[in-house]
Design an enzyme around this catalytic site. Sequence first.
Site, short mmCIF file in Angstrom:
data_model
loop_
_atom_site.label_atom_id
_atom_site.label_comp_id
_atom_site.label_asym_id
_atom_site.label_seq_id
_atom_site.Cartn_x
_atom_site.Cartn_y
_atom_site.Cartn_z
CE LYS A 281 1.49 8.75 -0.04
NZ LYS A 281 1.53 7.32 0.27
CD GLN B 51 2.47 4.66 -2.04
OE1 GLN B 51 2.81 5.57 -1.30
NE2 GLN B 51 1.21 4.41 -2.28
CG ASP C 15 2.28 5.28 5.65
OD1 ASP C 15 1.44 6.09 5.25
OD2 ASP C 15 3.07 4.68 4.89
N1 GUN Z 1 -0.78 2.73 -0.56
C1 GUN Z 1 -2.05 3.20 -0.62
N2 GUN Z 1 -2.27 4.06 0.39
C2 GUN Z 1 -1.12 4.13 1.11
C3 GUN Z 1 -0.73 4.86 2.27
O1 GUN Z 1 -1.49 5.63 2.87
N3 GUN Z 1 0.54 4.67 2.68
C4 GUN Z 1 1.40 3.82 2.05
N4 GUN Z 1 2.63 3.69 2.55
N5 GUN Z 1 1.06 3.13 0.97
C5 GUN Z 1 -0.20 3.28 0.51
#
Ligand code: GUN
Length: 287
Positions: free
Chosen positions: A52, A96, A119
């Site tokens: 990311k 996350q 998100d």
């Molecule tokens: N953990 C696995 N996929 C995601 C996601 O798309 N966003 C977040 N914040 N955590 C995750």
Amino acid sequence: MANIIDGKKIATDIKDEAKASAEALKAKGVEPCLAVVLVGDDPASAVYVRNKKKACEYCGIKSLSYELPASTSESELLTLIDELNANKEVNGILVQLPLPKTIDENKVLLRILPEKDVDGFHPYNVGLLSIGKAVLKSCTPAGCIELIKRSGVDIEGKNCVVIGRSNIVGKPVGMLLLAENGTVTTCHSRTKNLKEICAEADILVAAIGKPGFVTGDMVKEGAVVIDVGINRGADGKLCGDVDFASASEKAGYITPVPGGVGPMTIAMLMKNCIKACEAQNSEALNA
Ligand code: GUN
């Protein structure tokens, strides 16, 4: 043999669009900024977070990184979220998941200001999605829609079948397909005649979490098959919820795993960062 939808290429196109938007924003004195919060030392989460941050760099989006120990308390994390909510320079906040078991994930997600929830997990944004008015759509579901549309397939009037009803994929994908005027059926573990229902689908989205669940006999000739699954097969290789070999004999379009839906999640996150930044600075940008 089906056309293979190149998720990597489409994700790069979307990141390039985000990059152009970031440049346009910076030319007007606004720098898009994402805060990425990682708690604990889950290795898979560390990889996601690294990717990311790399995507932010590619797109010209500033990223702030908060890597906290697994011993971080819920109130410490909530205090950080409050600070990031109040920080005018931060447009997006990404915590996350999963969080350590000592922290209530729901409480944390609820604390993020909806306008910074890149998100799209906050119930407020889920609500907007359900009434067709979302600005920040959750990334993986929105990525599925982009894959379909950018393959030149019109969703309107199509028979769409989603397998899986999770809050993070199945339900929002169904709502987005509905917003595109698809006729949507959601199947799940208690669905009767699942195979027959799938075999009628013009667009079939598999989000179940079972390797190779969708086989060729469940795919209508010429259908669009979107595979959201990321599983480890018995051989240790990454595989989807769709048995690619048999399904691709029948499908018109199909996403591979890896290289289909996977790369789209981060690309849509970048798009959300730009949208959040634009919305938060709309007065300055329109002046
Ligand atoms: N953990 C696995 N996929 C995601 C996601 O798309 N966003 C977040 N914040 N955590 C995750």
